[in-house]
Design a protein around this motif. Structure first.
Motif, PDB file in Angstrom:
ATOM      1  N   GLU A  18     -12.411   7.503  10.044  1.00 12.53           N
ATOM      2  CA  GLU A  18     -13.222   6.848   9.676  1.00 12.53           C
ATOM      3  C   GLU A  18     -14.131   6.310  10.687  1.00 12.53           C
ATOM      4  N   LYS A  19     -15.480   5.980  10.249  1.00 11.54           N
ATOM      5  CA  LYS A  19     -16.296   5.454  11.160  1.00 11.54           C
ATOM      6  C   LYS A  19     -16.130   3.684  11.340  1.00 11.54           C
ATOM      7  N   ARG A  74       0.919  -1.139   0.091  1.00 15.26           N
ATOM      8  CA  ARG A  74       0.086   0.041  -0.084  1.00 15.26           C
ATOM      9  C   ARG A  74       0.874   1.280  -0.038  1.00 15.26           C
ATOM     10  N   ARG A 106     -12.482  -7.269   8.870  1.00 14.82           N
ATOM     11  CA  ARG A 106     -13.851  -6.939   9.292  1.00 14.82           C
ATOM     12  C   ARG A 106     -14.537  -8.052   9.656  1.00 14.82           C
ATOM     13  N   ILE A 147      -4.840   6.048  17.546  1.00 18.91           N
ATOM     14  CA  ILE A 147      -4.310   7.002  16.521  1.00 18.91           C
ATOM     15  C   ILE A 147      -4.997   8.295  16.757  1.00 18.91           C
TER      16      ILE A 147
HETATM   17  N1  LIG Z   1     -17.163   6.074   5.060  1.00 22.27           N
HETATM   18  C1  LIG Z   1     -17.474   4.976   4.716  1.00 22.27           C
HETATM   19  O1  LIG Z   1     -18.384   4.531   3.585  1.00 22.27           O
HETATM   20  C2  LIG Z   1     -16.353   3.623   4.693  1.00 22.27           C
HETATM   21  C3  LIG Z   1     -16.174   2.726   3.751  1.00 22.27           C
HETATM   22  C4  LIG Z   1     -15.498   1.762   3.820  1.00 22.27           C
HETATM   23  C5  LIG Z   1     -14.632   1.532   5.014  1.00 22.27           C
HETATM   24  N2  LIG Z   1     -14.890   2.631   5.893  1.00 22.27           N
HETATM   25  C6  LIG Z   1     -13.867   2.468   7.024  1.00 22.27           C
HETATM   26  O2  LIG Z   1     -12.489   2.836   6.805  1.00 22.27           O
HETATM   27  C7  LIG Z   1     -11.637   2.205   7.494  1.00 22.27           C
HETATM   28  C8  LIG Z   1     -10.756   1.248   6.815  1.00 22.27           C
HETATM   29  O3  LIG Z   1     -11.534   0.249   5.852  1.00 22.27           O
HETATM   30  P1  LIG Z   1     -11.018  -0.349   4.527  1.00 22.27           P
HETATM   31  O4  LIG Z   1     -12.242  -1.140   3.809  1.00 22.27           O
HETATM   32  O5  LIG Z   1     -10.289   0.787   3.926  1.00 22.27           O
HETATM   33  O6  LIG Z   1      -9.927  -1.598   5.047  1.00 22.27           O
HETATM   34  P2  LIG Z   1      -8.815  -1.819   4.236  1.00 22.27           P
HETATM   35  O7  LIG Z   1      -8.113  -2.885   4.766  1.00 22.27           O
HETATM   36  O8  LIG Z   1      -9.003  -1.815   2.714  1.00 22.27           O
HETATM   37  O9  LIG Z   1      -7.715  -0.647   4.545  1.00 22.27           O
HETATM   38  C9  LIG Z   1      -7.008  -0.581   5.946  1.00 22.27           C
HETATM   39  C10 LIG Z   1      -5.646  -0.216   5.943  1.00 22.27           C
HETATM   40  O10 LIG Z   1      -5.319  -0.142   6.936  1.00 22.27           O
HETATM   41  C11 LIG Z   1      -3.780  -0.659   7.254  1.00 22.27           C
HETATM   42  N3  LIG Z   1      -3.411  -0.677   8.613  1.00 22.27           N
HETATM   43  C12 LIG Z   1      -3.559  -1.487   9.530  1.00 22.27           C
HETATM   44  N4  LIG Z   1      -3.169  -1.269  10.613  1.00 22.27           N
HETATM   45  C13 LIG Z   1      -2.439  -0.276  10.641  1.00 22.27           C
HETATM   46  C14 LIG Z   1      -1.809   0.570  11.502  1.00 22.27           C
HETATM   47  N5  LIG Z   1      -1.427   0.175  12.651  1.00 22.27           N
HETATM   48  N6  LIG Z   1      -1.186   1.884  10.836  1.00 22.27           N
HETATM   49  C15 LIG Z   1      -1.214   2.033   9.757  1.00 22.27           C
HETATM   50  N7  LIG Z   1      -2.118   1.306   8.887  1.00 22.27           N
HETATM   51  C16 LIG Z   1      -2.515   0.314   9.016  1.00 22.27           C
HETATM   52  C17 LIG Z   1      -3.979  -1.958   6.465  1.00 22.27           C
HETATM   53  O11 LIG Z   1      -2.801  -2.306   6.116  1.00 22.27           O
HETATM   54  C18 LIG Z   1      -4.919  -1.452   5.253  1.00 22.27           C
HETATM   55  O12 LIG Z   1      -3.968  -0.859   4.111  1.00 22.27           O
HETATM   56  C19 LIG Z   1     -12.669   1.165   8.550  1.00 22.27           C
HETATM   57  O13 LIG Z   1     -12.638   1.796   9.658  1.00 22.27           O
HETATM   58  C20 LIG Z   1     -13.846   1.335   7.998  1.00 22.27           C
HETATM   59  O14 LIG Z   1     -14.993   0.955   8.768  1.00 22.27           O
HETATM   60  C21 LIG Z   1     -15.691   3.532   5.743  1.00 22.27           C
END
Ligand SMILES: NC(=O)c1ccc[n+]([C@@H]2O[C@H](COP(=O)([O-])OP(=O)(O)OC[C@H]3O[C@@H](n4cnc5c(N)ncnc54)[C@H](O)[C@@H]3O)[C@@H](O)[C@H]2O)c1
Length: 446
Positions: A128-129, A72, A231, A114
């Protein structure tokens, strides 16, 4: 941001020494022509979308990206340029004095830590939520936002949507009479919809900082599925309630002015996606809202179903005494006026009784010939947003505007926790098989 660099360095030195941040937080650090310098922590699916929306706001520069998976970070440079500073350790991002705000889009179990570290380091936060993974985490985030004076926006973009604004205006104008119940649902029927995300072939211990992913979660051996499909595990995520109910709570709280239920009950099960996950794929929640000065008492029913054979669909129905307001792509207000007379059910009464009943009924409601004017206006009024409308962009606009003006955001820590609280309590109710109590005012469990 050149004008404030020295102040920032000074300030960060102070926080590193363990001092609190409120002084700098009070100041306005952004002049109209300045760029807001943003960093992304967690550069997966949503983080990338958040960065894209933030950049689209204008006057924003993405200067750093942190993620614990090397792929990433490589992708971040491909997407946003080689100049972007990348690191596996988010604390290196927070230590940079040139960063004004961070977007936190990690798995849920990292949100609290964080967010607090970032605010204590003098950064504004778009998190994010759900705002937190556990109910016990919420108060500390609320307190830190207050203590440091940093801006914190939670990422449930519906609250910035013109569609939800329209719904709120209509509700306030009495479009459906007296609200009595709300239904909202989110149905899916696909592997990706059910969180079976791709696992990259280079998911090796060298490319992933496994311990930093785990954070406060129990130590388990390296197993990439737990990261890329986080998740599905309670150790890192918040189930469908924290992932999707929370959007429904935030949207609904925005529309009604409600701050939360007093009672929570949820049930459901793991019906289909038995891939090792420890969270349900069908969840139903019932919530009792007491009357406030913003709304009468009402009941809320939520549903998420990841095994919905007829396909994907989600929406809201606000049910009132005079109509129903539906939110889908836009807002629809449907009304069927009540009949002018109640009608009767007399067929099984004795003949003489029927005759006497009819006489009295017609005295009260004289029979009238139907005329054109007596046709009742059964109506559906629809409001659609402009083509291509993007509420996510508006949510980031609201955040960046607040970073500049120091005025409140639309979804601060209190709003975010009031949406997350009942969503997370749904999990408590489901797993502990009990009705839960919640005090929405104090944001504490009963
Ligand atoms: N607002 C919305 O509509 C919406 C939609 C999807 C996801 N989300 C939220 O966004 C957040 C991320 O979801 P996603 O779908 O992108 O997940 P994802 O798995 O695609 O991305 C999460 C990223 O965080 C990284 N990560 C994990 N621990 C970490 C740390 N300690 N430091 C730095 N990076 C770290 C992972 O390697 C990954 O790349 C969640 O909280 C989810 O609920 C919100």
């Amino acid at each position: 941001m050149k004008d404030t660099m020295s102040t920032r360095r000074h300030f960060l030195g102070a926080t590193a020494a363990g001092l609190a941040a409120p002084l700098l937080a009070q100041s306005t650090r952004h002049s109209a022509n300045d760029h807001v310098q943003v960093a992304l922590i967690g550069a997966g699916g949503m983080g990338s979308g958040d960065a894209a929306s933030s950049l689209q706001v204008g006057g924003v520069k993405l200067v750093a990206v942190s993620d614990i998976y090397q792929g990433r970070l490589t992708h971040a440079k491909e997407a946003w340029g080689n100049d972007v500073f990348t690191t596996r350790d988010y604390r290196e991002v927070l230590a940079r004095p040139d960063i004004d705000a961070v977007i936190i889009a990690t798995p849920d179990h990292w949100h609290q830590q964080i967010s607090m570290d970032a605010m204590n380091a003098g950064k504004d936060v778009y998190c994010e939520k759900p705002m937190v993974q556990r109910i016990e985490d919420g108060k500390a985030v609320v307190d830190t936002a207050q203590k440091t004076g940093r801006i914190l926006q939670v990422g449930s973009q519906r609250v910035s949507s013109v569609v939800y604004q329209k719904a709120r205006e209509l509700m306030q104008a009495g479009a459906i009479g007296q609200l009595n119940m709300i239904e909202a649902w989110w149905d899916r029927n696909s592997a990706i919809g059910a969180w079976q995300y791709s696992i990259p072939p280079d998911a090796t211990p060298e490319n992933i900082d496994w311990d930093r992913f785990l954070g406060r979660a129990p130590k388990v051996p390296f197993e990439p599925i737990r990261l890329f499909r986080w998740r599905n595990y309670r150790d890192y995520g918040t189930g469908v309630a924290g992932d999707l109910f929370v959007h429904l709570f935030s949207g609904m709280h925005f529309v009604t002015g409600a701050i939360g239920p007093q009672r929570v009950y949820a049930t459901g099960g793991l019906r289909y996606w038995k891939d090792g996950r420890d969270v349900p794929d069908v969840l139903l929640g019932l919530y009792d809202y007491a009357a406030t000065d913003k709304h009468p008492a009402f009941n809320l029913a939520l549903r998420v179903n990841f095994v919905s054979g007829a396909g994907e669909d989600s929406g809201f129905r606000f049910v009132g005494s005079e109509g129903i307001l539906t939110i889908g792509n836009g807002v629809t207000v449907s009304k069927t006026p009540r009949e002018s007379e109640p009608g009767y059910t007399i067929d099984t009464f004795p003949k003489a009784t029927q005759e006497q009943f009819l006489k009295e009924y017609h005295d009260k409601y004289p029979p009238r010939k139907a005329i054109a004017d007596s046709i009742r206006p059964d109506s559906d009024e629809k409001f659609l947003p402009p083509r291509g409308y993007n509420d996510h962009l508006d949510h980031h606009r609201n955040f960046i505007a607040a970073v500049r003006s120091r005025k409140p955001v639309i979804e601060d820590a209190v709003f975010g926790f009031r949406a997350a609280g009942p969503a997370l309590l749904s999990n408590v109710s489901y797993f502990e098989k009990r009705v839960c109590k919640w005090d929405p005012q104090t944001m504490t469990m009963g």
